[in-house]
Write an enzyme that holds these catalytic residues in place. Structure first.
Site, short mmCIF file in Angstrom:
data_model
loop_
_atom_site.label_atom_id
_atom_site.label_comp_id
_atom_site.label_asym_id
_atom_site.label_seq_id
_atom_site.Cartn_x
_atom_site.Cartn_y
_atom_site.Cartn_z
N THR A 27 -7.96 -2.89 4.65
CA THR A 27 -6.58 -3.16 5.06
C THR A 27 -6.27 -2.26 6.25
O THR A 27 -7.05 -1.36 6.57
CB THR A 27 -5.57 -2.87 3.93
N ALA A 56 -7.79 2.00 2.84
CA ALA A 56 -6.36 2.13 3.05
C ALA A 56 -6.16 3.11 4.20
O ALA A 56 -6.74 4.21 4.18
CB ALA A 56 -5.67 2.62 1.79
N VAL A 82 -10.53 6.19 2.51
CA VAL A 82 -9.44 6.56 3.42
C VAL A 82 -9.85 6.18 4.84
O VAL A 82 -10.93 6.53 5.31
CB VAL A 82 -9.14 8.07 3.36
N LYS A 83 -8.95 5.45 5.52
CA LYS A 83 -9.26 5.00 6.88
C LYS A 83 -8.53 5.90 7.87
O LYS A 83 -7.32 6.11 7.77
CB LYS A 83 -8.75 3.57 7.03
N VAL A 84 -9.30 6.44 8.81
CA VAL A 84 -8.70 7.28 9.86
C VAL A 84 -9.16 6.75 11.21
O VAL A 84 -10.26 6.19 11.32
CB VAL A 84 -9.10 8.78 9.71
#
Ligand code: G3P
Length: 217
Positions: A27, A56, A82-84
């Site tokens: 997402t 996310a 975790v998306k960075v």
């Protein structure tokens, strides 16, 4: 090749999941906006449905903020990645979060050197955006091939997650190169089943079958 679904539409995910087509979900803030739902609520629903990684995305632009948001998102479920973003601060956050044992997806990658940095920062996934490179008349698949070669040269374990997939050719080209994952909008996954010769052949078989007057059941 693993298939992730690039959406926050839970009905679409469920339909593909029931066919065994979903190894994970990605997402981003735009997809959450499109869903019209609360990020934590919709992400929890997805994580309960899909055991694989569910990305996310953080929205802070400084490393400290990304780490804090990442730890908050991790509370949703164990399978959160975790998306960075691939910025200097994003790399700092990636290193800090992976050092704590969390999965991190480094997104918005547009060059091989960015991908090299992400691997060195311990990224679980690197997300090169092939469609957006094609949009500016570059070849997104060249980037996938370059990253594959560089990662293989040095044995980096970071998984290449082909993103910004717009067509079934993106999927087959990425698979030929050996990308680990393609994250696809649901309609791209469905289009992979379609071929005009399949439709034409089926039509001919059914017409001939009708002429036999037989029934199987
Ligand atoms: O996987 C990233 C994706 O959500 C971006 O796709 O089509 O907006 O470039 P697109």
């Amino acid at each position: 090749m693993k298939f992730f679904v690039d959406t926050a539409d839970t009905d679409a995910i469920r339909e593909l999941k029931d066919l065994g087509m979903v190894d994970g979900v990605t997402t981003n803030p735009s997809l959450i906006m499109k869903s019209g739902r609360d990020i934590k609520e919709v992400t929890k629903e997805i994580c309960d449905m899909i055991p694989g990684p569910v990305s996310a995305e953080t929205v802070a632009t400084d490393a400290e903020g990304m780490i804090a948001e990442g730890l908050e998102l991790k509370k949703i479920a164990d399978n959160i990645a975790v998306k960075v973003p691939l910025t200097w601060d994003g790399l700092k956050a990636c290193k800090a979060l992976t050092d704590k044992g969390h999965m991190v997806n480094v997104t918005l990658c547009f060059s091989a050197t960015q991908a090299l940095l992400a691997a060195k920062a311990g990224a679980t996934f690197i997300s090169p955006f092939v469609g957006r490179l094609d949009d500016i008349n570059l070849d997104g698949m060249d980037l996938i091939a370059d990253i594959r070669e560089i990662y293989d040269n040095y044995g980096f374990q970071t998984q290449i997650l082909t993103a910004s997939v717009r067509s079934i050719n993106h999927v087959s080209d990425a698979a030929k190169i050996g990308a680990d994952v393609a994250t696809c909008p649901p309609d791209v996954i469905k289009k992979m089943a379609q071929h005009p010769l399949t439709d034409k052949g089926l039509d001919a078989f059914l017409k001939d079958w009708a002429k036999t007057g037989q029934s199987i059941l």
